[in-house]
Each structure stands twice: as C-alpha cells, then as structure tokens.
Design a protein around this motif. Structure first.
Motif, PDB file in Angstrom:
ATOM      1  N   LYS A  20       0.825  -1.211   0.000  1.00  0.00           N
ATOM      2  CA  LYS A  20       0.000   0.000   0.000  1.00  0.00           C
ATOM      3  C   LYS A  20       0.857   1.257   0.000  1.00  0.00           C
ATOM      4  O   LYS A  20       0.477   2.277  -0.592  1.00  0.00           O
ATOM      5  CB  LYS A  20      -0.933  -0.011   1.215  1.00  0.00           C
ATOM      6  CG  LYS A  20      -2.085  -0.994   1.099  1.00  0.00           C
ATOM      7  CD  LYS A  20      -3.007  -0.907   2.315  1.00  0.00           C
ATOM      8  CE  LYS A  20      -4.218  -1.805   2.153  1.00  0.00           C
ATOM      9  NZ  LYS A  20      -5.123  -1.728   3.328  1.00  0.00           N
TER      10      LYS A  20
ATOM     11  N   ARG B  92      -8.478  -8.409  -4.338  1.00  0.00           N
ATOM     12  CA  ARG B  92      -8.775  -8.126  -5.750  1.00  0.00           C
ATOM     13  C   ARG B  92      -9.499  -6.810  -5.993  1.00  0.00           C
ATOM     14  O   ARG B  92      -9.233  -6.110  -6.949  1.00  0.00           O
ATOM     15  CB  ARG B  92      -9.536  -9.296  -6.396  1.00  0.00           C
ATOM     16  CG  ARG B  92      -8.735 -10.585  -6.319  1.00  0.00           C
ATOM     17  CD  ARG B  92      -9.482 -11.763  -6.865  1.00  0.00           C
ATOM     18  NE  ARG B  92     -10.431 -12.365  -5.939  1.00  0.00           N
ATOM     19  CZ  ARG B  92     -10.103 -13.290  -5.052  1.00  0.00           C
ATOM     20  NH1 ARG B  92      -8.870 -13.702  -4.953  1.00  0.00           N
ATOM     21  NH2 ARG B  92     -11.019 -13.816  -4.268  1.00  0.00           N
ATOM     22  N   ASP B  93     -10.517  -6.462  -5.160  1.00  0.00           N
ATOM     23  CA  ASP B  93     -11.232  -5.183  -5.287  1.00  0.00           C
ATOM     24  C   ASP B  93     -11.857  -4.973  -6.662  1.00  0.00           C
ATOM     25  O   ASP B  93     -11.826  -3.876  -7.207  1.00  0.00           O
ATOM     26  CB  ASP B  93     -10.307  -4.014  -4.962  1.00  0.00           C
ATOM     27  CG  ASP B  93     -10.091  -3.853  -3.471  1.00  0.00           C
ATOM     28  OD1 ASP B  93     -10.619  -4.668  -2.694  1.00  0.00           O
ATOM     29  OD2 ASP B  93      -9.378  -2.903  -3.082  1.00  0.00           O
TER      30      ASP B  93
ATOM     31  N   ALA C 189      -8.701  -8.931 -12.108  1.00  0.00           N
ATOM     32  CA  ALA C 189      -7.974  -7.856 -11.432  1.00  0.00           C
ATOM     33  C   ALA C 189      -6.602  -7.636 -12.055  1.00  0.00           C
ATOM     34  O   ALA C 189      -6.155  -6.491 -12.236  1.00  0.00           O
ATOM     35  CB  ALA C 189      -7.845  -8.179  -9.946  1.00  0.00           C
TER      36      ALA C 189
END
Length: 232
Positions: free
Chosen positions: A45, A85-86, A142
């Motif tokens: 992140k 995955r989002d 993704a």
C-alpha cells in the motif's frame, strides 16, 4: 528500478514497518514473503500511495514518490492488484476492465486484445457480473485490469490466495511471460515458498515489520531460514 530505503510506516501510534529497504528491477520478479500480519500489505500500500511513510523514501525510475497520489502513480506506470482483488461485483467483466481507462488518455480507451490472449476466460465472460465469477476468475480480471495501464511496475498482493491450483498455474505462466519480456518490474507478495521460489529473481522476508532475510531467488528454496520463518 524501484528503490525503497529505510521505510517506516505506522497506523496512528502503531508502527507496522521498521526501516524496510528493497529494490525491484525491470525484467525481474521480486518476492516479498512472510506470515500473515508481518507488514507485507502495508509495504504494498505504501508503494501504491495508499499509505504515507513516517520516514524513509520510495523512488521509482530515479524520482521520489513522496506526495504522489495513487492515481498519479497509476498514470506513471505503477499498477497495483490488492489483496482481495477489489473488483466491482455489480459491474460486468467488460465494465470492470474499462475502469482502468480513468488513468489513461482518451486515445488509449480500448481493451488490448492481448488481454484476452493472456486470460481467455475473460473474453468468454465479458457480459457476466464480476461478482458471479469464481475467485480465480476474479483474480485474473484484477490482473488484466492492471495490465491495461501498460505498467512498468506491477504490484501483486497475494495473487494465489484462495485460488484453485489450475488457475494458480495460469497466473504463474502470465507472470513468467511478463517478466521474460523485460519491460516491467514485478513485486509479488506471497506466503507460499514453492510458488515464490518458482518465480523469484530476488526476495525479502518480513517478520514483525522488519526485513529479516533477503537474497537471490535461486537461494530461496534451499534457505533453511526461509523455511523456518515461513513455518514450512
């Protein structure tokens, strides 16, 4: 090249990374390994711009990423496939792919046919909702969405998590193909030593937010330290 130097990252008063350093070269896969909760996703992140380091630096192609928003990192060739995955479950496969267009100039708003060559199942399911796909198919979606950005740095956070073995092999083949083209650096987060050892050119292992081992991918499978740290 990606250069991470002495990175400290915290969530409020709770520090998650302590002096983490690593590099990732174009044409190579760099694996970040460790058990759950050791800071792997926090590091990813931070690379993608979703977390701001307390100290240290991240440089991509010789330029600092300090203060660069995630959207601008995407426009500059950094693609991130997060853990989980989002994808958008209510959008179709085609619509999920088209969400990548937001980081591309209008002249590039098209789905490259190579995406379907890499992931044939997606072409067969273009009109199906993302939420109706299996976990492995969602992972392929993704990754495909990320590749539409034509990245120079591809960040994959545990792409094998909860996925059937046949699709893990398909994903491995795609990663090998992308690596061997020599056009992008790939940072791969993984818990499983065997999968990482098949792909890694370089590796680091995190434990409690710190780098406790690092080396060449060829050394990984034989590393007693790696087996101990990963409880294998």
């Amino acid at each position: 090249m990606l250069n991470v130097n002495q990175l400290d990252v915290a969530y409020g008063a709770s520090q998650a990374l302590y002096g983490v350093s690593m590099t990732a070269d174009v044409g190579k896969v760099t694996c970040v390994l460790g058990r759950n909760g050791v800071g792997k996703t926090t590091l990813m992140k931070s690379l993608a711009g979703h977390l701001s380091p307390r100290a240290g630096s991240i440089e991509w192609l010789g330029k600092s990423l300090s203060g660069v928003a995630p959207s601008d990192r995407a426009r500059n060739g950094i693609a991130y496939v997060p853990q989980g995955r989002d994808i958008f479950p209510q959008l179709t496969v085609e619509e999920n792919l088209q969400t990548a267009f937001s980081a591309l100039p209008r002249s590039q708003h098209r789905i490259d046919p190579e995406i379907y060559a890499l992931f044939p199942v997606l072409q067969q399911m273009l009109k199906r909702r993302g939420g109706d796909l299996s976990g492995g198919q969602q992972q392929q979606l993704a990754i495909a969405r990320a590749l539409l950005l034509k990245p120079k740095l591809l960040i994959l956070d545990e792409p094998t998590e909860g996925i059937q073995p046949s699709i893990i092999k398909d994903i491995q083949r795609v990663i090998e193909l992308l690596r061997d083209r020599g056009e992008m650096a790939i940072v791969l987060v993984e818990q499983y030593l065997d999968f990482a050892a098949e792909l890694a050119d370089e590796f680091i292992i995190l434990e409690r937010g710190r780098v406790v081992a690092a080396g060449k991918g060829s050394e990984l499978k034989a590393s007693e330290e790696a087996r101990t740290l990963l409880a294998i």
